[in-house]
Enzyme design. Sequence first.
Site, short mmCIF file in Angstrom:
data_model
loop_
_atom_site.label_atom_id
_atom_site.label_comp_id
_atom_site.label_asym_id
_atom_site.label_seq_id
_atom_site.Cartn_x
_atom_site.Cartn_y
_atom_site.Cartn_z
N LYS A 192 87.68 12.79 60.80
CA LYS A 192 89.41 12.34 59.84
C LYS A 192 90.47 12.70 60.99
O LYS A 192 91.18 12.09 61.59
CB LYS A 192 88.72 12.16 58.87
CG LYS A 192 87.43 11.43 58.08
CD LYS A 192 88.00 11.49 56.82
CE LYS A 192 87.94 13.02 55.57
NZ LYS A 192 87.13 13.65 56.26
N ARG A 239 89.82 11.28 47.34
CA ARG A 239 89.11 11.69 47.01
C ARG A 239 88.70 11.14 45.67
O ARG A 239 87.19 12.00 45.67
CB ARG A 239 88.94 13.09 47.44
CG ARG A 239 88.92 13.63 48.49
CD ARG A 239 89.13 15.37 48.91
NE ARG A 239 87.63 16.08 49.75
CZ ARG A 239 88.44 16.11 50.54
NH1 ARG A 239 89.69 16.20 51.52
NH2 ARG A 239 87.54 16.40 51.96
N ARG A 288 82.83 23.97 63.91
CA ARG A 288 83.40 23.89 64.82
C ARG A 288 84.83 24.90 64.48
O ARG A 288 84.54 25.98 64.30
CB ARG A 288 84.20 22.67 63.31
CG ARG A 288 85.79 22.39 63.26
CD ARG A 288 86.45 21.28 62.40
NE ARG A 288 85.89 21.63 61.08
CZ ARG A 288 86.40 20.46 59.80
NH1 ARG A 288 86.71 19.02 59.92
NH2 ARG A 288 86.49 21.21 58.20
N ARG A 320 87.07 28.03 60.09
CA ARG A 320 86.85 27.62 57.92
C ARG A 320 86.37 28.76 57.39
O ARG A 320 85.28 28.20 57.77
CB ARG A 320 87.50 26.37 58.28
CG ARG A 320 89.12 25.67 58.51
CD ARG A 320 89.09 24.31 58.39
NE ARG A 320 88.35 24.34 56.38
CZ ARG A 320 88.36 22.48 56.64
NH1 ARG A 320 89.14 21.58 57.27
NH2 ARG A 320 87.82 22.29 55.56
N ARG A 353 80.31 20.93 49.82
CA ARG A 353 81.13 20.11 50.03
C ARG A 353 81.11 18.72 49.77
O ARG A 353 81.14 17.91 49.68
CB ARG A 353 81.94 19.64 51.40
CG ARG A 353 82.85 21.49 51.38
CD ARG A 353 83.43 21.55 52.61
NE ARG A 353 83.91 21.10 53.67
CZ ARG A 353 84.35 21.25 54.85
NH1 ARG A 353 83.68 22.72 55.21
NH2 ARG A 353 84.90 20.54 55.27
P1 AMP Z 1 89.38 19.55 53.95
O1 AMP Z 1 90.10 20.07 54.91
O2 AMP Z 1 89.73 17.88 54.03
O3 AMP Z 1 87.99 18.76 54.10
O4 AMP Z 1 89.93 20.07 52.16
C1 AMP Z 1 89.07 21.05 52.64
C2 AMP Z 1 89.55 21.53 51.51
O5 AMP Z 1 90.39 20.98 50.07
C3 AMP Z 1 88.57 20.15 50.43
O6 AMP Z 1 86.73 20.69 50.43
C4 AMP Z 1 89.03 20.44 48.58
O7 AMP Z 1 88.44 21.47 48.08
C5 AMP Z 1 90.22 20.37 49.17
N1 AMP Z 1 90.82 19.19 48.92
C6 AMP Z 1 91.78 18.85 50.21
N2 AMP Z 1 91.72 17.35 49.58
C7 AMP Z 1 91.92 17.42 48.66
C8 AMP Z 1 91.77 16.10 47.84
N3 AMP Z 1 92.07 14.92 47.55
N4 AMP Z 1 91.29 16.33 45.74
C9 AMP Z 1 90.42 17.31 45.56
N5 AMP Z 1 90.79 18.27 46.41
C10 AMP Z 1 90.73 18.34 47.98
#
Ligand code: AMP
Length: 216
Positions: free
Chosen positions: A13, A88, A127, A160, A171
């Site tokens: 994404k 989410r 990654r 990360r 996750r």
């Molecule tokens: P991402 O970079 O989108 O994979 O997000 C990394 C982490 O940020 C996730 O595993 C969550 O802990 C937190 N996170 C990101 N977006 C959200 C969201 N919309 N709601 C809750 N937690 C989020």
Amino acid sequence: MRLIFLGAPGAGKGTQAARLARRLRVPHISTGDMLRETVREDTPLARDLRSHLDSGRLVPDDKMNEAVRARLKKPDTDEGFILDGYPRTAAQAQALQENLSEKGRKLDAVLYFNLRQDVAVERLSGRRTCRNCTANYHVKFNPPEKEGVCGRCGGELFQRDDDVHAVIKKRFEEYRQKTVSLVDFYRNAGLLKEIDAAPAPDEIYSRLLTALGHVE
Ligand code: AMP
């Protein structure tokens, strides 16, 4: 255009959102990037958020809704946006809908990046991310020209903390429990466009443009 990018971790994404946002000249709003920026600070809030990120748990809805509401108030979102990683949960989807309808705005589409979990896990574990511009690479599938260095901005690449096996597992659990139901929610709303996220990034991008009625 007002778009949401939905899909499991590792579905690509972020890579696609960044590219499409440059083309559409709208902001790419990644809640994950916003959170990673915030947790760099040394405050109680940052420590609390970091504990969620590092363990792979979702951050509570009220915090996310507040952050996105504030972000969507900025004038650069007037012509549209790509939301990457938000909503989410059902509560987040509801909050977004309320927020947009208060301003008389509507979503144009929800792009669902569909990818088998084993492929997504392989992508995540290899990654590497740029500390400076957040561009993503992969040690095997998309290596940088110079190891450890971002080809776009020269920034340092890192892995990360949540791209390690135990956290990746959590996750996906969160995704299955809280996020995947949004696929049907947006399908029923007539907004969903499904993209097979297995091909190479260029191919996905061109399918994305086709799905949105654009040509390259
Ligand atoms: P991402 O970079 O989108 O994979 O997000 C990394 C982490 O940020 C996730 O595993 C969550 O802990 C937190 N996170 C990101 N977006 C959200 C969201 N919309 N709601 C809750 N937690 C989020």
